[in-house]
Scaffold this active site. Structure first.
Site: not given
Ligand code: ARG
Length: 479
Positions: A25, A108, A153-154, A275, A281, A283, A288, A315, A320
């Protein structure tokens, strides 16, 4: 592609490099480095005060953690996540001593803490932005009390309102967002750290120390729940999606009002886009995009909900996947709110066009019917008489405002001169007296309400313990 490093520390010896890369991650949670360091500094202080880690070791570890605060998150070693990257740098500098930090902690509870710290920080920044937006709307509304335009309205012309009333209507939505973010801050206010992987720790820790250092109002009550709880993230994603939905609706008004068809407002050159082909234009791309980007916030909320749904207790690594939607939410919210403020400040409404629009569609008809009702005519009868008068004017090809007394009295003799004064659409707004209406006194109240909400938002933001402050305090905290 860079190769994710060993992670012996996470017990994953022998994992296929592709599997390691797939499960990392780090690419996203590099953004949580500051949160992770603040959490680790507090945890370390608690370990030292509880005599679990010797003070000199804690001092050495703290000095390294402090150094990491200035590391470019892009330069972190390629580990499985930000937690392991920090631990890798600690052990590189301190050897075995670096491994003491993770005592009585799991990734965790650590990631749950990082995410709560992140949401807290983002809420504070969003409250500051909302405060600026509300202040701007209040100031602009004060200046636009005598700019009149139709309400819709509408998407059909309804009744005359002041531009101030339209702006305070926008403000009312964002004032509710201030409340929503304050609620999110409450759901973030229980410290998750210290429950370990799921069941707690046999070591003599003291979670209250960490709680006090990180300024949480309370401790989470059950570790099994804590490590799988992302309600705070869902609440934040919802509050952000709803706020951006508000921004999106305002943006749609502005896109419409600046068309030739509505012709009520004009965009300043500073915010109007051109544009590449059509030289004439002007815009409303900014509005948007505000509308378009709000869709992302709804997607992020949906993504988080889907990630959570169906997970068993405790967990699970699926969690993740909260990273992408959650980490995108805060900056998205901030940038859109800021752009909305810049854009609204630079949208110029035309008083003449507003009045023309009011006069050309009998928007004052309800006022005439109400004036007649004040003479004792039952409202339904008055409504029908005025409807007849409107159609009579349309047939005669004259604006409703120019209906004559003779035309009106032919329909009902109770149309006296006082009633007929309501034919001038410019008097319509001033006739409204009820709380919450477009009348001048009620609008002044609404403007005050926005000023109050702006102040509440700024104060709520100021009460949030910010990462940078916590970092300063934790560097000095007694070990
Ligand atoms: N990288 C993990 C996360 O973002 C951290 C927790 C990982 N825990 C584990 N038991 N592998 O959630």
């Amino acid at each position: 592609m860079s190769v994710v490093a060993k992670t012996d520390a996470a017990g994953e010896r022998g994992l296929l490099p592709e599997v390691l890369a797939f499960s990392s991650s780090l690419p996203l949670d590099r953004q949580l480095l500051r949160e992770d360091l603040v959490g680790s500094l507090a945890h370390l202080t608690m370990l030292s005060r509880s005599r679990i880690v010797p003070r000199d070791a804690a001092q050495l570890i703290r000095a390294e953690l402090v150094k990491l605060w200035s590391v470019d998150p892009q330069q972190l070693p390629e580990e499985e996540d930000v937690h392991m990257a920090v631990e890798a740098m600690l052990t590189q500098a301190l050897g075995e001593t670096g491994g003491m930090l993770h005592t009585a902690r799991s990734r965790n509870d650590q990631i749950a803490l990082d995410l709560k710290l992140h949401v807290r920080e983002q809420c504070a920044a969003a409250l500051i932005e909302l405060s600026a937006l509300l202040k701007m709307l209040a100031t602009r509304a004060l200046a636009e009390q005598e700019t009149y335009l139709p309400s819709y309205t509408h998407r059909q012309r309804a009744q005359p309102i002041s531009l101030a009333y339209l702006l305070t209507a926008y403000g009312a939505m964002f004032a509710r967002d201030v409340e929503a973010l304050q609620f999110v801050l409450q759901t973030c206010d229980a410290l998750p750290l210290g429950v370990g992987a799921i069941a707690g720790t046999s070591l003599p820790t003291d979670r209250a120390i960490t709680q006090q250092l990180l300024q949480f109002a309370q401790l989470t009550s059950n570790g099994l729940d804590t490590v799988g709880d992302r309600d705070f993230a869902l609440d934040f994603a919802y509050a952000a999606a709803r706020s951006l939905l508000h921004a999106s609706r305002v943006a749609t008004d502005l896109v419409d009002f600046t068309t030739a068809e509505f012709g009520l407002a004009r965009l300043d050159g500073e915010i109007a886009c051109g544009s590449s082909m059509m030289p004439q234009k002007r815009n409303p791309d900014l509005f948007e995009l505000i509308r378009g980007k709000s869709g992302r916030a709804i997607g992020n909320l949906t993504g988080l909900l889907v990630t959570m749904k169906g997970l068993p207790g405790g967990y699970n690594r699926d969690l993740q996947e909260d990273r992408q939607p959650l980490l995108e939410t805060g900056p998205l919210l901030l940038s859109v709110l800021r752009m909305l403020r810049l854009g609204l400040e630079r949208a110029h409404f035309s008083r003449e066009r507003g009045l023309q629009a009011l006069a050309s569609d009998a928007t004052q008809a309800t006022d005439v019917a109400e004036a007649l009702a004040m003479k004792g005519v039952p409202f339904r009868t008055a409504y029908q008489a005025v409807g007849t008068l409107v159609r009579k004017c349309q047939k005669a090809g004259i604006p409703f405002a120019q209906a004559t007394a003779a035309m009106a009295r032919e329909i009902d003799p109770r149309f006296d001169d006082e009633v007929l004064q309501a034919l001038d659409p410019r008097t319509s707004v001033g006739r409204k007296r009820n709380a919450g209406g477009t009348g001048p006194a009620a609008v002044l109240n609404q403007i005050e309400g926005l000023q109050t909400a702006a102040a509440v938002a700024a104060e709520a933001a100021a009460r949030v313990p910010r990462l940078a402050q916590l970092f300063e305090q934790l560097q000095e905290a007694a070990l």
